[in-house]
Enzyme design. Structure first.
Site, PDB file in Angstrom:
ATOM      1  CE  LYS A 120      -4.190  -2.081   1.642  1.00 22.44           C
ATOM      2  NZ  LYS A 120      -3.715  -3.477   1.730  1.00 22.44           N
TER       3      LYS A 120
HETATM    4  C1  LIG Z   1      -4.329  -4.474   1.214  1.00 21.32           C
HETATM    5  C2  LIG Z   1      -3.571  -5.702   1.042  1.00 21.32           C
HETATM    6  C3  LIG Z   1      -3.976  -6.675   0.134  1.00 21.32           C
HETATM    7  C4  LIG Z   1      -5.230  -6.552  -0.698  1.00 21.32           C
HETATM    8  O1  LIG Z   1      -5.260  -5.379  -1.457  1.00 21.32           O
HETATM    9  P1  LIG Z   1      -6.550  -5.010  -2.308  1.00 21.32           P
HETATM   10  O2  LIG Z   1      -6.536  -3.537  -2.453  1.00 21.32           O
HETATM   11  O3  LIG Z   1      -7.690  -5.514  -1.563  1.00 21.32           O
HETATM   12  O4  LIG Z   1      -6.379  -5.667  -3.600  1.00 21.32           O
HETATM   13  C5  LIG Z   1      -3.185  -7.793  -0.001  1.00 21.32           C
HETATM   14  N1  LIG Z   1      -2.079  -7.972   0.743  1.00 21.32           N
HETATM   15  C6  LIG Z   1      -1.669  -7.063   1.626  1.00 21.32           C
HETATM   16  C7  LIG Z   1      -0.449  -7.326   2.431  1.00 21.32           C
HETATM   17  C8  LIG Z   1      -2.382  -5.892   1.804  1.00 21.32           C
HETATM   18  O5  LIG Z   1      -1.975  -4.980   2.681  1.00 21.32           O
END
Ligand SMILES: *Cc1c(COP(=O)(O)O)cnc(C)c1O
Length: 502
Positions: A120
């Protein structure tokens, strides 16, 4: 100028700056742009392009009302010196997984080298910079970011927005539903403009309450009188989604440079997802001209997306599982709405009707022809908790490569899904450092697991000869700065206090 409008209506249009400032459309829909894909990215140039150059080009296509100087400044601030890899998102080759054909080697796209060790960061280092340049030239209003997190968004948003000029940030997370390390990452966050609060409920309760806060016009009026606008840092914001499109191109560029593929070859991506944000960004990349064979959606035990993609029925009325991959423990995949919009050829009425049904009954079913079109683009699979654990162990034993439980869902699914015909390479997106979830990883490797998560990190480091990211190891001694816990119904009041106290 190509404009954004709601997935549920074309009545109101916005520039990309306005869409980024507002987050969610006034009718509850998500902002989409009909010009997406009209202009194609020149894939033949990719091999020579750096991450920053790719980001500049992709962002300019998707956010046309930002000047090229503005985008250049955003890219510089977001990615130069903030990631622990010169590639920003480096691609690591694994040997063949055994099931894919020999013609489709597997690589892992490591998205976790940013300040909070989760993917993120790629988006949340960018969003505050885009937001800072999205205001009216003469406006002096402040933006309060309100975010619900299933674990990783919160810290990444805090790291991006802490002390950002003209912004405040409030993060809510479900109490007891995030890992110890994730919780510490948030409760130790410094910054004059940050508020962090645990909520009695699960992630979906928390996210739904945040949506109600955005829809609360009386609250908006009171905050407005004090100069505040509410906005979101969740992956529904266009400014979150667009930076994620970049790394699909960056993966392709690295495959070209490694000689794994040639310009025009198709690549398959396997994406661990919950909210459908990450994999949707892959679809945007495809629309922009990236040769994508198939996008494989990998879920954990909360496999609502798997059921949807195999049957066309989306049904959130099901048990909720708390898993070792908390950031994918999601039953309402918000960004699916954008995919439905694009794959129904922009049928706002259909999308609005499906979303109304979802709100009322928790369920909807898409027409068969739409399901068929969706299945042409998206594959799917899911991993149970036992399979996640097996995948971590088998990846370590087979490749000497350590993965976290979210990435392990993708690994499991990739292992069991034959490569799409025509795919010359397969890329698994790795969304978090294994050290963010040291307990689950150490248990999967059958190590003697200590009580404390930091001792777990050490066990893991010793057993595997790998190193924890410095920003995680140092959490152990950081002072706790936030300790509030509220009920779902008191979240609005918490936001109001946080804003008015600033
Ligand atoms: C947020 C997150 C996801 C999923 O991301 P999406 O936006 O739902 O596709 C997968 N793995 C990790 C470690 C995350 O922080």
């Amino acid at each position: 100028m190509s404009l954004y409008h709601s997935t549920r209506s074309r009545a109101i249009s916005r520039t990309s700056k306005e869409a980024i400032r507002e987050g969610l459309a006034p009718d509850g829909g998500l902002f989409v742009c009909d010009a997406l894909g009209a202009e194609k990215f020149e894939v033949s140039r990719l091999a020579e392009m750096s991450y920053s150059e790719i980001a500049q080009a992709v962002l300019q296509m998707l956010l046309p009302d930002y000047t090229s100087d503005e985008i250049a400044a955003c890219v510089r601030e977001a990615y130069e010196g903030t990631f622990a890899s010169p590639e920003v998102t480096p691609l690591v080759p694994l040997e063949s997984l055994g099931t894919g054909s020999i013609d489709s080697p597997v690589s892992v796209l490591e998205l976790f080298h940013g300040p909070t060790s989760a993917f993120k960061d790629v988006a949340l280092q960018m969003l505050p910079r885009l937001m800072a340049r999205a205001g009216d030239a003469d406006g002096d209003g402040r933006v309060m970011i309100v975010t619900a997190t299933s674990g990783d968004t919160g810290k990444a948003a805090l790291a991006g927005f802490a002390d950002a000029p003209g912004c405040g940030i409030t993060v809510f997370y479900p109490a007891g539903k995030v890992s110890h390390v994730q919780e510490l990452q948030m409760t130790t966050q410094a910054g004059g403009n940050v508020a962090v609060c645990a909520v009695r409920g699960n992630f979906d309760d928390t996210q739904s309450a945040v949506k109600r806060i955005f829809a609360d016009s009386a609250l908006a009026e009171r905050l407005g009188a004090a100069g505040w606008t509410l906005s979101s840092a969740n992956s529904i914001n266009v400014g979150r989604l667009v930076p994620q499109v970049v790394y699909y191109f960056a993966a392709y560029a690295q495959l070209l440079r490694a000689g794994t593929i040639e310009v025009g070859d198709e690549v398959e991506f396997c994406v661990p997802t919950g909210n459908f944000g990450d994999v949707l960004a892959g679809y945007y990349a495809k629309l922009l001209g990236l040769p994508v064979a198939k996008l494989i959606v990998a879920s954990d035990a909360n496999n609502v997306l798997y059921d949807f993609l195999t049957t066309g029925v989306y049904d959130r009325n099901r048990p909720f599982f708390t898993t070792t991959s908390p950031s994918m423990d999601i039953l309402i995949s918000s960004n699916l709405e954008r995919m439905l919009y694009y794959l129904s050829d922009g049928d706002c009425e259909l999308v609005a009707a499906l979303m109304a049904e979802l709100a009322e009954t928790g369920r909807y079913e898409v027409p068969a022809d739409l399901l068929a079109r969706i299945q042409e683009v998206f594959g799917c699979g899911w991993a149970s908790e036992a399979e996640v654990s097996d995948a971590i162990r088998s990846c370590w034993e087979g490749h000497g490569y350590l993965i976290d439980p979210h990435t392990a869902c993708g690994y499991h699914v990739l292992e069991r899904t034959p490569a799409a015909p025509g795919a010359r390479a397969r890329v698994l997106l790795s969304t978090a450092s294994p050290y963010k979830f040291p307990r689950a990883v150490a248990e999967a490797l059958d190590l003697a697991v200590p009580e404390d998560d930091f001792a777990c990190m050490e066990t893991l480091a010793q057993a595997t000869g790998t190193m924890p990211p410095a920003q995680l190891a140092s959490l152990q001694s950081a002072p706790i700065l936030h300790g509030d816990v509220v009920d779902v119904d008191d979240m609005g009041a918490f936001v109001e206090r946080a804003a008015l106290d600033l």
